[in-house]
Design a protein around this motif. Structure first.
Motif, PDB file in Angstrom:
ATOM      1  N   LEU A 111      18.472  81.070  30.625  1.00 25.38           N
ATOM      2  CA  LEU A 111      17.193  80.629  31.209  1.00 25.38           C
ATOM      3  C   LEU A 111      17.119  80.924  32.694  1.00 25.38           C
ATOM      4  O   LEU A 111      16.029  80.994  33.271  1.00 25.38           O
ATOM      5  CB  LEU A 111      17.000  79.122  30.975  1.00 25.38           C
ATOM      6  N   GLN A 114      15.131  83.755  33.583  1.00 20.75           N
ATOM      7  CA  GLN A 114      13.695  83.635  33.376  1.00 20.75           C
ATOM      8  C   GLN A 114      13.125  82.716  34.447  1.00 20.75           C
ATOM      9  O   GLN A 114      13.829  81.863  34.972  1.00 20.75           O
ATOM     10  CB  GLN A 114      13.406  83.072  31.981  1.00 20.75           C
ATOM     11  N   LEU A 116      11.828  79.766  35.349  1.00 13.55           N
ATOM     12  CA  LEU A 116      11.569  78.407  34.893  1.00 13.55           C
ATOM     13  C   LEU A 116      12.061  77.455  35.968  1.00 13.55           C
ATOM     14  O   LEU A 116      13.040  77.749  36.648  1.00 13.55           O
ATOM     15  CB  LEU A 116      12.378  78.123  33.623  1.00 13.55           C
ATOM     16  N   SER A 117      11.423  76.295  36.072  1.00 10.02           N
ATOM     17  CA  SER A 117      11.909  75.321  37.057  1.00 10.02           C
ATOM     18  C   SER A 117      13.221  74.725  36.553  1.00 10.02           C
ATOM     19  O   SER A 117      13.514  74.738  35.364  1.00 10.02           O
ATOM     20  CB  SER A 117      10.877  74.210  37.232  1.00 10.02           C
ATOM     21  N   ASP A 120      12.649  72.175  33.858  1.00 12.74           N
ATOM     22  CA  ASP A 120      12.375  72.765  32.540  1.00 12.74           C
ATOM     23  C   ASP A 120      13.647  73.299  31.901  1.00 12.74           C
ATOM     24  O   ASP A 120      13.840  73.184  30.691  1.00 12.74           O
ATOM     25  CB  ASP A 120      11.373  73.920  32.661  1.00 12.74           C
ATOM     26  N   ARG A 121      14.502  73.904  32.737  1.00 14.55           N
ATOM     27  CA  ARG A 121      15.764  74.434  32.197  1.00 14.55           C
ATOM     28  C   ARG A 121      16.617  73.311  31.620  1.00 14.55           C
ATOM     29  O   ARG A 121      17.159  73.433  30.523  1.00 14.55           O
ATOM     30  CB  ARG A 121      16.546  75.168  33.288  1.00 14.55           C
ATOM     31  N   ARG A 124      15.035  72.020  28.322  1.00 12.41           N
ATOM     32  CA  ARG A 124      15.224  72.909  27.161  1.00 12.41           C
ATOM     33  C   ARG A 124      16.677  72.988  26.730  1.00 12.41           C
ATOM     34  O   ARG A 124      16.978  73.060  25.540  1.00 12.41           O
ATOM     35  CB  ARG A 124      14.656  74.299  27.469  1.00 12.41           C
ATOM     36  N   THR A 161      16.126  80.578  24.648  1.00 12.59           N
ATOM     37  CA  THR A 161      15.016  81.377  25.178  1.00 12.59           C
ATOM     38  C   THR A 161      13.916  81.584  24.135  1.00 12.59           C
ATOM     39  O   THR A 161      12.962  82.301  24.388  1.00 12.59           O
ATOM     40  CB  THR A 161      15.517  82.764  25.621  1.00 12.59           C
TER      41      THR A 161
END
Ligand SMILES: Nc1ncnc2c1ncn2[C@@H]1O[C@H](COP(=O)(O)OP(=O)(O)OP(=O)(O)O)[C@@H](O)[C@H]1O
Ligand SMILES: [Mg+2]
Length: 228
Positions: A111, A114, A116-117, A120-121, A124, A161
């Motif tokens: 992640l 990618q 992403l904050s 968020d990481r 997830r 992902t």
């Protein structure tokens, strides 16, 4: 269902001149979205070579490979690695976790590439580790986990992902029967949720877990068989 993978006359050779060795010989393979396909064959038949090509980790000598509606042949190294990170989750026989990283850090890693904050990481990553039943092992390191648990971390890492394709090379090869069963039931759940899975194995009993078996021998597709 639409076609996810379309391989035509795929050939891979090593060496040149008198020493040329054909490892994959005119492979034709189509995989639809949501299929669970096993690639079955004896040692040396070319399974891992095929997986590495399907996973865009390795190139091929001739033929055509389309993924979704993208021809992956023309992509540069940088484009390929971005494509892999977004579209494909890998699972290997030896788990391939990073030993100095905790379960959560291993799963978070894909992640990081990618946008992403951090919040968020973390969300997830924790959701994915809970999904594979490891919510109480977030901060364990690989050497503090059993083989089956390590493979479940690897599955969480492959799926975090939300890739279009899960590619697994002998995912139960290093596990005992009970842990192998647990991994296969996870694959069944993922298949039921619509994930496309290609699993490589030399074990007919494992192959029968899939919905279709592609038999490979000496670099060729020998036959295909629908299991259910
Ligand atoms: N870099 C390479 N150079 C030359 N030959 C190679 C190379 N990589 C693989 N091969 C050959 O390709 C053939 C297929 O290898 P591959 O690893 O795909 O087999 P496999 O079906 O995955 O076998 P296993 O079940 O033992 O993992 C083998 O004969 C191997 O020696
Ligand atoms: Mg192999």
């Amino acid at each position: 269902m639409s076609t996810l993978i379309d391989v035509q006359s795929l050939t891979k050779t090593y060496g040149s001149g008198d020493n040329v060795q054909t490892v994959l010989n005119e492979i034709d393979l189509e995989v639809k979205e949501g299929e669970f396909v096993a690639i079955l064959g004896p040692s040396g038949s070319g399974k891992s070579t095929l997986m590495n090509i399907l996973g865009c980790l390795d190139g091929y000598t001739s033929g055509r490979y389309r993924f979704g509606n993208k021809d992956v042949t023309g992509l540069s190294e940088a484009e390929l690695s971005l494509f892999r990170n977004k579209q494909i989750g890998f699972i290997f026989q030896q788990f391939n976790l990073l030993p100095r990283l905790s379960a959560r850090a291993n799963v978070e890693l894909p992640l990081i590439y990618q946008r992403l904050s951090k919040a968020d990481r973390i969300k997830r990553t924790e959701e994915m580790l809970a999904r594979v039943g490891l919510e109480d092992k977030l901060d364990h390191f690989p050497n503090q986990l059993s083989g089956g648990q390590q493979q479940r971390v690897a599955i969480a890492r492959a799926l975090v992902t939300n890739p279009s394709l899960l590619l697994a090379d002998e995912p139960t090869g290093a596990l005992d029967q009970a842990n192998g069963r647990q991994i296969m039931s996870l694959f069944h759940e993922l298949h039921a949720e619509g994930k496309t899975i290609i699993m490589i194995t030399h074990d007919i009993d494992i192959a029968k877990e899939a919905t279709r078996i592609v038999h490979v021998r000496d670099g060729r597709i020998e036959k295909e068989e629908r299991v259910r």
